[in-house]
Write a protein that holds these residues in place. Structure first.
Motif, PDB file in Angstrom:
ATOM      1  N   PHE A 126       7.885  -1.073  14.772  1.00  0.00           N
ATOM      2  CA  PHE A 126       6.597  -0.571  14.030  1.00  0.00           C
ATOM      3  C   PHE A 126       5.704  -2.019  13.944  1.00  0.00           C
ATOM      4  N   GLN A 127       4.399  -1.650  14.591  1.00  0.00           N
ATOM      5  CA  GLN A 127       3.435  -2.422  14.510  1.00  0.00           C
ATOM      6  C   GLN A 127       2.162  -1.828  14.068  1.00  0.00           C
ATOM      7  N   SER A 128       1.675  -2.137  12.862  1.00  0.00           N
ATOM      8  CA  SER A 128       0.369  -1.468  12.356  1.00  0.00           C
ATOM      9  C   SER A 128      -0.728  -2.394  11.790  1.00  0.00           C
ATOM     10  N   ARG A 129      -1.884  -1.832  11.529  1.00  0.00           N
ATOM     11  CA  ARG A 129      -2.880  -2.531  10.627  1.00  0.00           C
ATOM     12  C   ARG A 129      -3.394  -1.018   9.914  1.00  0.00           C
ATOM     13  N   MET A 130      -3.611  -1.424   8.450  1.00  0.00           N
ATOM     14  CA  MET A 130      -4.171  -0.459   7.566  1.00  0.00           C
ATOM     15  C   MET A 130      -5.237  -0.998   7.078  1.00  0.00           C
ATOM     16  N   VAL A 131      -6.405  -0.323   7.378  1.00  0.00           N
ATOM     17  CA  VAL A 131      -7.771  -0.793   6.925  1.00  0.00           C
ATOM     18  C   VAL A 131      -7.957   0.227   5.670  1.00  0.00           C
ATOM     19  N   SER A 132      -7.654  -0.330   4.363  1.00  0.00           N
ATOM     20  CA  SER A 132      -8.088   0.287   3.250  1.00  0.00           C
ATOM     21  C   SER A 132      -9.530  -0.212   2.760  1.00  0.00           C
ATOM     22  N   TYR A 133     -10.108   0.836   2.087  1.00  0.00           N
ATOM     23  CA  TYR A 133     -11.549   0.603   1.739  1.00  0.00           C
ATOM     24  C   TYR A 133     -11.689   1.347   0.473  1.00  0.00           C
ATOM     25  N   LYS A 134     -12.813   1.059  -0.388  1.00  0.00           N
ATOM     26  CA  LYS A 134     -13.334   1.469  -1.529  1.00  0.00           C
ATOM     27  C   LYS A 134     -14.238   2.297  -1.135  1.00  0.00           C
ATOM     28  N   ARG A 135     -14.413   3.639  -1.584  1.00  0.00           N
ATOM     29  CA  ARG A 135     -15.646   4.585  -1.446  1.00  0.00           C
ATOM     30  C   ARG A 135     -17.013   3.892  -1.340  1.00  0.00           C
ATOM     31  N   GLU A 136     -17.267   3.082  -2.494  1.00  0.00           N
ATOM     32  CA  GLU A 136     -18.358   2.333  -2.568  1.00  0.00           C
ATOM     33  C   GLU A 136     -18.828   1.268  -1.467  1.00  0.00           C
ATOM     34  N   PHE A 137     -17.774   0.868  -0.701  1.00  0.00           N
ATOM     35  CA  PHE A 137     -18.081   0.318   0.542  1.00  0.00           C
ATOM     36  C   PHE A 137     -18.768   1.099   1.611  1.00  0.00           C
ATOM     37  N   ILE A 138     -18.546   2.311   1.778  1.00  0.00           N
ATOM     38  CA  ILE A 138     -18.818   3.165   2.860  1.00  0.00           C
ATOM     39  C   ILE A 138     -20.306   3.792   2.511  1.00  0.00           C
ATOM     40  N   SER A 139     -20.284   3.820   0.766  1.00  0.00           N
ATOM     41  CA  SER A 139     -21.513   4.269   0.336  1.00  0.00           C
ATOM     42  C   SER A 139     -22.486   3.368   0.548  1.00  0.00           C
ATOM     43  N   ALA A 140     -22.228   1.987   0.488  1.00  0.00           N
ATOM     44  CA  ALA A 140     -23.245   0.969   0.508  1.00  0.00           C
ATOM     45  C   ALA A 140     -23.733   0.375   1.992  1.00  0.00           C
ATOM     46  N   LEU A 141     -23.106   0.957   2.960  1.00  0.00           N
ATOM     47  CA  LEU A 141     -23.264   0.925   4.442  1.00  0.00           C
ATOM     48  C   LEU A 141     -24.607   1.640   4.838  1.00  0.00           C
ATOM     49  N   ARG A 152       0.633  -1.280  -0.106  1.00  0.00           N
ATOM     50  CA  ARG A 152       0.064  -0.050   0.136  1.00  0.00           C
ATOM     51  C   ARG A 152       0.867   1.405   0.101  1.00  0.00           C
ATOM     52  N   ILE A 153       2.179   1.199   0.501  1.00  0.00           N
ATOM     53  CA  ILE A 153       2.946   2.391   0.666  1.00  0.00           C
ATOM     54  C   ILE A 153       4.107   2.291  -0.060  1.00  0.00           C
ATOM     55  N   SER A 154       4.558   2.974  -1.038  1.00  0.00           N
ATOM     56  CA  SER A 154       5.775   2.709  -1.813  1.00  0.00           C
ATOM     57  C   SER A 154       6.784   3.463  -0.811  1.00  0.00           C
ATOM     58  N   ALA A 155       7.977   2.874  -1.069  1.00  0.00           N
ATOM     59  CA  ALA A 155       9.121   3.709  -0.321  1.00  0.00           C
ATOM     60  C   ALA A 155      10.103   4.199  -1.340  1.00  0.00           C
ATOM     61  N   ASP A 156      10.790   5.332  -0.855  1.00  0.00           N
ATOM     62  CA  ASP A 156      11.818   6.175  -1.725  1.00  0.00           C
ATOM     63  C   ASP A 156      11.252   7.151  -2.834  1.00  0.00           C
ATOM     64  N   LYS A 157      10.016   7.056  -2.759  1.00  0.00           N
ATOM     65  CA  LYS A 157       9.407   7.987  -3.769  1.00  0.00           C
ATOM     66  C   LYS A 157       7.807   8.417  -3.427  1.00  0.00           C
ATOM     67  N   PRO A 158       7.571   9.697  -3.922  1.00  0.00           N
ATOM     68  CA  PRO A 158       6.053  10.030  -3.492  1.00  0.00           C
ATOM     69  C   PRO A 158       5.130   9.198  -4.263  1.00  0.00           C
ATOM     70  N   PHE A 159       4.068   9.087  -3.660  1.00  0.00           N
ATOM     71  CA  PHE A 159       2.998   8.137  -3.898  1.00  0.00           C
ATOM     72  C   PHE A 159       1.657   8.741  -3.486  1.00  0.00           C
ATOM     73  N   ARG A 160       0.465   8.259  -4.167  1.00  0.00           N
ATOM     74  CA  ARG A 160      -0.769   8.893  -3.986  1.00  0.00           C
ATOM     75  C   ARG A 160      -1.815   7.284  -3.895  1.00  0.00           C
ATOM     76  N   PRO A 161      -2.186   7.157  -2.674  1.00  0.00           N
ATOM     77  CA  PRO A 161      -2.836   5.885  -2.512  1.00  0.00           C
ATOM     78  C   PRO A 161      -4.110   5.727  -3.423  1.00  0.00           C
ATOM     79  N   ASP A 162      -4.507   4.375  -3.895  1.00  0.00           N
ATOM     80  CA  ASP A 162      -5.376   4.011  -4.476  1.00  0.00           C
ATOM     81  C   ASP A 162      -6.911   4.615  -4.011  1.00  0.00           C
ATOM     82  N   ASN A 163      -7.038   4.111  -2.636  1.00  0.00           N
ATOM     83  CA  ASN A 163      -8.104   4.152  -1.645  1.00  0.00           C
ATOM     84  C   ASN A 163      -7.778   4.943  -0.429  1.00  0.00           C
TER      85      ASN A 163
END
Length: 147
Positions: A76-91, A20-31
């Motif tokens: 470092f310990q983490s959890r990343m919850v990635s979601y599509k906008r449609e998922f939130i819209s459908a709730l 989900r996260i690229s190293a050593d270069k700028p990125f823009r997440p998909d979701n």
């Protein structure tokens, strides 16, 4: 078909976060995503500002923001919850989603602290959600459980 495509949500751990996260270069997440940090630190550049996130914090990432991964500590310990906008819209949640999303995007993109007890509850919930998503066992109402 990926979990994200099938259910609209996916959980990444510190081991899989590089998907989900690229190293050593700028990125823009998909979701959009919620990044929960249990221990250690992660340093990100958000647009042109440096941001250090430490234990018991979370941040909301968003596809309209440019990030760059600067460093991650060994503990470092983490959890990343990635979601599509449609998922939130459908709730079937009873709040104005646009106002809520704007609030999260504006107020929670700098690292929000959690108490240890609150983080423990969220951590267990996210791990349970990951277990359900990763399970290949056929479950009645799996989609509804995820939602």
């Amino acid at each position: 078909m990926s979990v994200l495509e099938k259910f609209g949500v996916e959980i990444f751990t510190q081991e899989t976060i590089h998907h989900r996260i690229s190293a050593d270069k700028p990125f823009r997440p998909d979701n959009p995503a919620f990044l929960f940090i249990k221990s250690g630190t992660i340093k990100l550049r958000q647009h042109l500002s440096d941001l250090e996130l430490t234990a018991n914090t979370f941040i909301v990432t968003d596809p309209q923001t440019v990030y760059e991964l600067i460093s991650i500590s060994d503990d470092f310990q983490s959890r990343m919850v990635s979601y599509k906008r449609e998922f939130i819209s459908a709730l079937s949640l009873k709040f104005n989603r646009l106002i809520t999303y704007r609030y999260f995007r504006q107020q929670m993109n700098v690292g929000v602290p959690f108490s240890q007890d609150d983080l423990d509850v969220v951590w267990k919930s996210v791990n349970f959600l990951k277990y359900i998503l990763d399970s290949e066992t056929e479950m009645t109402y799996k989609k509804e459980i995820v939602e």
